[in-house]
Design an enzyme around this catalytic site. Structure first.
Site, PDB file in Angstrom:
ATOM      1  N   LYS B  83     -41.377 -40.347 -18.401  1.00  0.00           N
ATOM      2  CA  LYS B  83     -41.830 -41.356 -17.472  1.00  0.00           C
ATOM      3  C   LYS B  83     -42.825 -41.175 -17.270  1.00  0.00           C
ATOM      4  O   LYS B  83     -43.465 -40.302 -16.798  1.00  0.00           O
ATOM      5  CB  LYS B  83     -40.910 -41.014 -16.459  1.00  0.00           C
ATOM      6  CG  LYS B  83     -41.130 -42.424 -14.864  1.00  0.00           C
ATOM      7  CD  LYS B  83     -39.501 -42.213 -13.926  1.00  0.00           C
ATOM      8  CE  LYS B  83     -39.229 -43.809 -12.970  1.00  0.00           C
ATOM      9  NZ  LYS B  83     -39.044 -43.147 -11.992  1.00  0.00           N
ATOM     10  N   SER B 158     -35.342 -46.592 -10.892  1.00  0.00           N
ATOM     11  CA  SER B 158     -36.836 -46.602 -11.905  1.00  0.00           C
ATOM     12  C   SER B 158     -36.686 -46.261 -13.183  1.00  0.00           C
ATOM     13  O   SER B 158     -37.399 -46.667 -13.842  1.00  0.00           O
ATOM     14  CB  SER B 158     -37.414 -46.258 -11.008  1.00  0.00           C
ATOM     15  OG  SER B 158     -37.959 -45.311 -10.523  1.00  0.00           O
ATOM     16  N   SER B 182     -32.986 -43.009  -9.172  1.00  0.00           N
ATOM     17  CA  SER B 182     -33.642 -43.764 -10.288  1.00  0.00           C
ATOM     18  C   SER B 182     -33.764 -42.856 -11.423  1.00  0.00           C
ATOM     19  O   SER B 182     -34.228 -42.923 -12.791  1.00  0.00           O
ATOM     20  CB  SER B 182     -34.888 -43.635  -9.747  1.00  0.00           C
ATOM     21  OG  SER B 182     -35.480 -44.923  -8.788  1.00  0.00           O
TER      22      SER B 182
END
Lengths: 94, 489
Positions: B83, B158, B182
């Site tokens: 990420k 997210s 997330s």
């Protein structure tokens, strides 16, 4: 109305955000809606309850004050938008 | 070199590692297969913000050489994604924000350093909601990622880029971060496994901070065994993160086959209350029946303060964010607004130009909740509610080995469906937030499809009991026999 336009302007100044008039109007409505939802926590009786800053209790962590293998000055400055010699450059302060 | 088989990108870490060990495939071939897959489907999925093909090939060649020289390990030569709020030295770390455009990480996060040391091939950086603030990855300032199961729908957020990449075969597994769900929510939306470890098990050093008392890095994988394999590499004390916990960690793969016979599983009623769709309830009920048939004792339980978890979270997380994001001031890194006449104007304009609408909203909300006159009513009260939630979980774990619930109230929603209403968007995290407030380990495991879209089941356990989370998760996985992949071609 939980939050006024003046509140939003005051908080924006605290947060160092230059908001447009449109953003200020929109945030006044949106923050009001969010605070209305978040404000439900006031329904709970928390008399005598200790606040939690963390879920896992950890105490202060100490270490010897020794320089380790950390970033060099050049590496630390590599992402700076502006530099002057070996320092970060900024606009006039006073 | 033979042409890679079309399905190599669909392997789990364990399967790929076994093939690498047997010499049936090289790390270079495996990496080429995944890079080809990225080139084939990325125009539709848009999971990545940055792919470094040359670096990936070099890392793969180095892994092959290491293996020839006697190197071993479950991640040696395994292509993974990270990420884009987790630092990899020499790569961008934008957090999907304009304010960090041009930033190049000068160091490795502790987790990416550990992955490199174990010989993993780091392919690149995945899309996210700006600074990990969001539930659909639509708050990215760079691009909208699609759900591989239905390109008109969001991947969740997210960590939406990481979840979509794993689901679409664009990485064998990925790292995400989880502040209010997330990792688990996008894992549920994309039909993959997502694990949020206990707060403090994985170092946060090199993770760009959102809400420091809630943030935790964890894996998104194709199955539960891979999550355990990755956790073995990620877990550990780090002197660079004073909240990382110094303790002995077990081999997390050891208990995967333990089953649920005799385990007591609680089913919190507050997590199947209003807002959870009937379809999801039905899939979860079906899974519970299968677990009972395996000898699990499943009972409803009430944790009344969980009904207030979302409200408390949307005070605490923005409060911490407003403090953490004060560092983005145009001085040390990132972009700076041009032409400001003095320092204060430079700060205000840099932040106004650099941050997107959701990040501004949370900074404003957090600053308000911490400001004079409102601190006690909002932040102070939210911290007390947090204490009550922690205590209710403790009591529940006196009686139960683990708690189970749906991961999300609905399946993946249409792109654009919730962008007009912040509160609507926040509600999609209502089932995952309690584990962050209480610091608990929690996993989402895919258990079925509703109208072609994946459904996740969440398993939570007490602090540091990842072993039970993984054991129950593996049993859920065996019962669900999900094993499906989205059709993208």
């Amino acid at each position: 109305m939980l939050i006024s336009r003046e509140d939003v302007e005051h908080v924006a100044a605290l947060a160092r955000l230059a908001l447009t008039d449109e953003e200020t109007d929109k945030l006044t409505v949106e923050l009001g809606q969010i605070l209305e939802h978040a404000g439900k926590i006031s329904e709970i009786d928390t008399a005598g309850v200790e606040p939690s800053a963390h879920a896992i209790k950890v105490t202060n962590v100490l270490r010897a004050d020794k320089v380790g293998d950390e970033l060099s000055q050049e590496e630390a400055l590599a992402n700076a938008p502006d530099r002057e010699d070996d320092a970060f450059g900024v606009p006039k302060i006073v | 070199m033979t042409a890679p088989r079309a399905v190599d990108y669909d392997l789990t870490i364990k399967e790929a590692s076994d093939r690498l060990d047997r010499g049936e495939i090289s790390a270079v071939e495996l990496t080429e297969a995944v890079l080809s897959r990225i080139n084939a489907v990325e125009p539709q999925v848009k999971a990545y913000l940055h792919v470094d093909e040359d670096s990936a090939r070099e890392q793969a060649a180095a892994a092959d050489k290491s293996r020839r020289d006697g190197g071993v390990g479950p991640l040696l030569g395994i292509p993974l994604a990270v990420k884009d709020n987790i630092c990899i030295q020499g790569m961008p770390a934008t957090c999907a924000s304009k304010i960090l455009s041009g930033f190049v990480s000068p160091y490795d996060a502790t987790v990416t350093g550990a992955l490199k040391k174990s010989g993993a091939v780091l392919l690149g950086k995945t899309n996210l909601d700006e600074f990990a603030m969001g539930s659909s990855t639509e708050n990215s300032a760079m691009q909208v990622t699609s759900n591989p199961w239905d390109l008109s729908r969001v991947p969740g957020g997210s960590s939406g880029g990481s979840a979509a990449a794993v689901a679409a075969g664009q990485a064998l597994a990925a790292l995400g971060s989880d502040t209010g769900g997330s990792i688990r929510q996008p894992a549920a939306f994309c039909g993959v496994v997502g694990l949020k470890p206990t707060y403090g098990v994985v170092s946060r050093y090199g993770l760009v901070a959102f809400a420091s008392s809630l943030d935790q890095i964890g894996p998104l994988t194709k199955d539960v065994a891979d999550a355990a394999l990755l956790l073995n590499v990620l877990a550990g004390h780090d002197r660079h993160d004073s909240t990382s916990i110094d303790r002995e960690y077990p081999d997390f793969t050891a208990a995967l086959d333990g089953g649920v016979d005799g385990l007591r599983l609680g089913f919190p009623q507050e997590l199947v209350a209003e807002g959870v769709s009937d379809d999801i309830k039905a899939v979860v009920d079906g899974t519970i029946k299968k677990l009972e048939a395996q000898g699990a004792i499943v009972e409803p339980v009430s944790l009344p303060t969980l009904a207030y978890a979302l409200s408390a979270y949307y005070i605490i997380a923005p409060a911490e964010a407003s403090s953490n994001l004060a560092r983005f001031d145009g001085v040390r890194y990132g972009r700076r607004a041009e032409g400001a006449k003095d320092l204060l104007e430079m700060y205000k304009r840099t932040r106004a130009e650099g941050f997107g609408p959701e990040v501004k909203r949370r900074i404003m909300l957090g600053t308000y909740a911490l400001s004079a006159g409102y601190y006690d009513a909002y932040y102070g009260q939210a911290q007390k509610v947090r204490t009550l939630i922690i205590d209710e979980f403790k009591q529940a774990f006196d009686k139960f080995d683990a708690l189970i619930s749906p991961t999300t109230p609905t399946t993946a929603f249409e792109i654009g469906a919730k962008t007009a209403s912040p509160v609507e968007m926040y509600l999609s995290d209502v089932l995952t937030i309690p584990a962050n407030l209480a610091g608990l380990p929690a996993i989402s495991v895919p258990v079925g499809l509703v109208e072609g879209l994946p459904v996740g089941l969440q398993v939570m356990a007490k602090h540091f009991d990842e072993t039970t989370v993984l054991r129950v998760g593996a049993a859920v996985e065996r019962q669900a026999a999900f094993g499906e992949r989205p059709l993208l071609d």
